[in-house]
Write a protein that holds these residues in place. Structure first.
Motif, PDB file in Angstrom:
ATOM      1  N   GLU A 206       0.692  -1.249   0.076  1.00 55.66           N
ATOM      2  CA  GLU A 206      -0.051  -0.061   0.179  1.00 55.66           C
ATOM      3  C   GLU A 206       0.951   1.155   0.067  1.00 55.66           C
ATOM      4  O   GLU A 206       2.010   1.208   0.294  1.00 55.66           O
ATOM      5  N   ALA A 207       0.424   2.269  -0.538  1.00 53.73           N
ATOM      6  CA  ALA A 207       1.027   3.496  -0.517  1.00 53.73           C
ATOM      7  C   ALA A 207       1.070   4.169   0.972  1.00 53.73           C
ATOM      8  O   ALA A 207       0.397   3.834   1.702  1.00 53.73           O
ATOM      9  N   GLY A 208       2.327   4.696   1.251  1.00 57.48           N
ATOM     10  CA  GLY A 208       2.518   5.375   2.573  1.00 57.48           C
ATOM     11  C   GLY A 208       3.758   5.303   2.987  1.00 57.48           C
ATOM     12  O   GLY A 208       4.492   4.215   2.755  1.00 57.48           O
ATOM     13  N   ALA A 209       4.333   6.230   3.939  1.00 52.60           N
ATOM     14  CA  ALA A 209       5.769   6.115   4.363  1.00 52.60           C
ATOM     15  C   ALA A 209       5.643   4.964   5.639  1.00 52.60           C
ATOM     16  O   ALA A 209       4.890   4.747   6.372  1.00 52.60           O
ATOM     17  N   VAL A 210       6.969   4.523   5.681  1.00 57.99           N
ATOM     18  CA  VAL A 210       7.179   3.748   6.923  1.00 57.99           C
ATOM     19  C   VAL A 210       7.588   4.866   8.237  1.00 57.99           C
ATOM     20  O   VAL A 210       8.789   5.468   7.796  1.00 57.99           O
ATOM     21  N   ASP A 211       6.939   5.087   8.923  1.00 59.61           N
ATOM     22  CA  ASP A 211       7.073   6.180  10.241  1.00 59.61           C
ATOM     23  C   ASP A 211       7.461   5.268  11.395  1.00 59.61           C
ATOM     24  O   ASP A 211       6.746   4.682  12.011  1.00 59.61           O
ATOM     25  N   LEU A 212       8.700   5.772  11.912  1.00 62.52           N
ATOM     26  CA  LEU A 212       8.970   5.043  13.117  1.00 62.52           C
ATOM     27  C   LEU A 212       8.480   5.690  14.549  1.00 62.52           C
ATOM     28  O   LEU A 212       8.647   5.366  15.537  1.00 62.52           O
ATOM     29  N   ALA A 213       7.527   6.633  14.258  1.00 55.40           N
ATOM     30  CA  ALA A 213       6.626   7.073  15.271  1.00 55.40           C
ATOM     31  C   ALA A 213       5.211   6.736  15.370  1.00 55.40           C
ATOM     32  O   ALA A 213       4.495   6.905  16.276  1.00 55.40           O
ATOM     33  N   GLU A 214       4.941   5.769  14.257  1.00 59.98           N
ATOM     34  CA  GLU A 214       3.601   5.531  14.314  1.00 59.98           C
ATOM     35  C   GLU A 214       3.473   4.173  15.066  1.00 59.98           C
ATOM     36  O   GLU A 214       3.476   3.091  14.374  1.00 59.98           O
ATOM     37  N   ARG A 215       2.985   4.353  16.141  1.00 64.13           N
ATOM     38  CA  ARG A 215       2.809   3.246  17.119  1.00 64.13           C
ATOM     39  C   ARG A 215       1.758   2.242  16.759  1.00 64.13           C
ATOM     40  O   ARG A 215       0.834   2.304  15.881  1.00 64.13           O
ATOM     41  N   GLY A 216       2.372   1.016  17.163  1.00 60.70           N
ATOM     42  CA  GLY A 216       1.477  -0.398  16.874  1.00 60.70           C
ATOM     43  C   GLY A 216       1.720  -0.853  15.466  1.00 60.70           C
ATOM     44  O   GLY A 216       1.164  -1.777  15.184  1.00 60.70           O
ATOM     45  N   ARG A 217       2.820  -0.329  14.686  1.00 63.75           N
ATOM     46  CA  ARG A 217       3.209  -0.894  13.553  1.00 63.75           C
ATOM     47  C   ARG A 217       4.381  -1.880  13.816  1.00 63.75           C
ATOM     48  O   ARG A 217       5.317  -1.586  14.604  1.00 63.75           O
ATOM     49  N   LEU A 218       4.427  -3.176  13.206  1.00 63.75           N
ATOM     50  CA  LEU A 218       5.475  -3.950  13.102  1.00 63.75           C
ATOM     51  C   LEU A 218       6.416  -3.704  12.079  1.00 63.75           C
ATOM     52  O   LEU A 218       5.893  -3.525  10.842  1.00 63.75           O
ATOM     53  N   VAL A 219       7.737  -3.206  12.134  1.00 65.65           N
ATOM     54  CA  VAL A 219       8.722  -2.868  11.246  1.00 65.65           C
ATOM     55  C   VAL A 219       9.479  -4.090  11.022  1.00 65.65           C
ATOM     56  O   VAL A 219      10.016  -4.928  11.747  1.00 65.65           O
ATOM     57  N   PHE A 220      10.188  -4.451   9.890  1.00 66.59           N
ATOM     58  CA  PHE A 220      10.808  -5.467   9.210  1.00 66.59           C
ATOM     59  C   PHE A 220      11.419  -5.518   8.100  1.00 66.59           C
ATOM     60  O   PHE A 220      11.225  -4.369   7.418  1.00 66.59           O
ATOM     61  N   VAL A 221      12.274  -6.242   7.650  1.00 64.49           N
ATOM     62  CA  VAL A 221      13.028  -6.377   6.318  1.00 64.49           C
ATOM     63  C   VAL A 221      12.136  -7.106   5.364  1.00 64.49           C
ATOM     64  O   VAL A 221      11.921  -8.237   5.531  1.00 64.49           O
ATOM     65  N   ASP A 222      11.835  -6.120   4.337  1.00 61.12           N
ATOM     66  CA  ASP A 222      10.838  -7.256   3.153  1.00 61.12           C
ATOM     67  C   ASP A 222      11.754  -8.082   2.351  1.00 61.12           C
ATOM     68  O   ASP A 222      12.744  -7.545   1.954  1.00 61.12           O
ATOM     69  N   GLU A 223      11.672  -9.353   2.659  1.00 56.51           N
ATOM     70  CA  GLU A 223      12.532 -10.202   1.955  1.00 56.51           C
ATOM     71  C   GLU A 223      12.501 -10.354   0.336  1.00 56.51           C
ATOM     72  O   GLU A 223      13.354 -10.817  -0.304  1.00 56.51           O
ATOM     73  N   ILE A 224      11.375  -9.884  -0.087  1.00 53.28           N
ATOM     74  CA  ILE A 224      11.366  -9.732  -1.613  1.00 53.28           C
ATOM     75  C   ILE A 224      12.084  -8.570  -2.042  1.00 53.28           C
ATOM     76  O   ILE A 224      12.789  -8.483  -2.987  1.00 53.28           O
TER      77      ILE A 224
END
Length: 315
Positions: free
Chosen positions: A33-51
């Motif tokens: 989906e469109a949107g930025a990865v924001d390290l202040a957006e609580r409740g999101r799991l951040v990871f390395v996309d293996e693709i």
């Protein structure tokens, strides 16, 4: 005539088989989906996309849904206190790594060039302390005592940088050439940490102080510790009889009672797990994505995010 027909068929079949063998396997697809990865957006799991090899995120409430994918490439990634640590391959023909510190929008703030192949990355809860581990030979943990690591600790506030903690003095342990350290996890005071010490074909959980480079052994047969949010337990991988390639099972150690609890995940986890909360840990399995399991040994493992690794939570 019949012979010619048979020969033609053989040629065609051979050409088809060659074309099939040379065909590039299709990459798996995931919904983005469109949107930025924001390290202040609580409740999101951040990871390395293996693709793509890029840092990505999903809401923990719907981890199997569409993911946001950034432009930042990392082998390992960890976030805390609206900051991130990206451990990436170095550019150039020779093996090497780069530790890149980023802000909440994944914009680079600082980088440190590192020897070896990226393996582990961690920040303290405050974001002040950072640690990373690299393999200097490209080996793995599968044969204790046969690999060599470099584990660094960096204080971002004072800019104190220890590129290799092999000089830490562990009480009751002689300094020998085969000592390796990896898998640092910090306590909330930003100077105490737990880590793995490997020496003499054995592994130990140590507790150490980054301020004076001293430590003590806590327990034998502990690798890749991860301290719980309440600071009372350590999740770790323990070497057990069985698969010689991935000979571990994840356990949780109560630091007060020293009682170990084996977790419901029985597949060998070669990862430094993360705590999603006081009751749940998450981890990556090669080719299987990110999974979660209860920390009390009950329940069953469940997949959170396919085609993903190196999880951490924005909390």
């Amino acid at each position: 005539m019949r012979v010619l027909i048979v020969l033609a068929a053989v040629v065609l079949l051979g050409a088809g088989a060659t074309a099939y063998a040379l065909r590039t396997p299709e990459k798996p697809s995931v919904e983005v989906e469109a949107g930025a990865v924001d390290l202040a957006e609580r409740g999101r799991l951040v990871f390395v996309d293996e693709i793509s090899g890029k840092v990505a995120s999903v809401p923990l409430s719907a981890p199997g849904g569409p993911r946001r994918v950034s432009s930042l490439s990392c082998k390992r990634f960890y976030t805390a206190a609206e900051q991130g640590l990206c451990l990436a391959d170095a550019s150039g023909p020779l093996p090497g790594a780069t530790a890149v510190f980023v802000d909440r929008s994944l914009s680079e703030q600082q980088r440190i060039e590192v020897d070896g192949v990226p393996n582990r990355a961690k920040l303290s809860a405050s974001g002040r302390m950072a640690s990373w581990t690299t393999f200097v030979t490209g080996d793995s943990y599968s044969q204790a005592g046969t690999f060599s690591t470099r584990t660094a600790i960096y204080d971002r506030q004072t800019q104190t940088y220890e590129s290799n903690i092999e000089g830490v003095r562990v009480a009751g342990t002689k300094m020998v050439n085969d000592m390796n350290y990896w898998g640092v996890t910090f306590t909330p005071d930003d100077h105490t940490y737990y880590a793995t010490l490997g020496t003499g074909g054995k592994t130990y959980l140590i507790q150490a102080d980054a301020a004076d480079s001293s430590g003590t052994k806590v327990r034998e047969n502990v690798e890749c510790p991860s301290l719980s949010p309440d600071g009372k337990r350590v999740a770790f991988k323990k070497r057990v009889p069985g698969d010689g390639v991935r000979p571990w099972r994840e356990h949780v150690l109560n630091l007060d009672t020293m009682v170990e609890t084996p977790l419901a995940e029985t597949r060998g986890i070669d990862d430094q797990v993360v705590w999603l909360d006081d009751d749940t840990i998450a981890y990556g399995l090669p080719g299987e994505g990110i999974w979660a399991v209860r920390a009390d040994g009950e329940g069953e493992p469940r997949q959170l995010v396919p085609h993903a690794s190196s999880p951490s939570l924005v909390s």
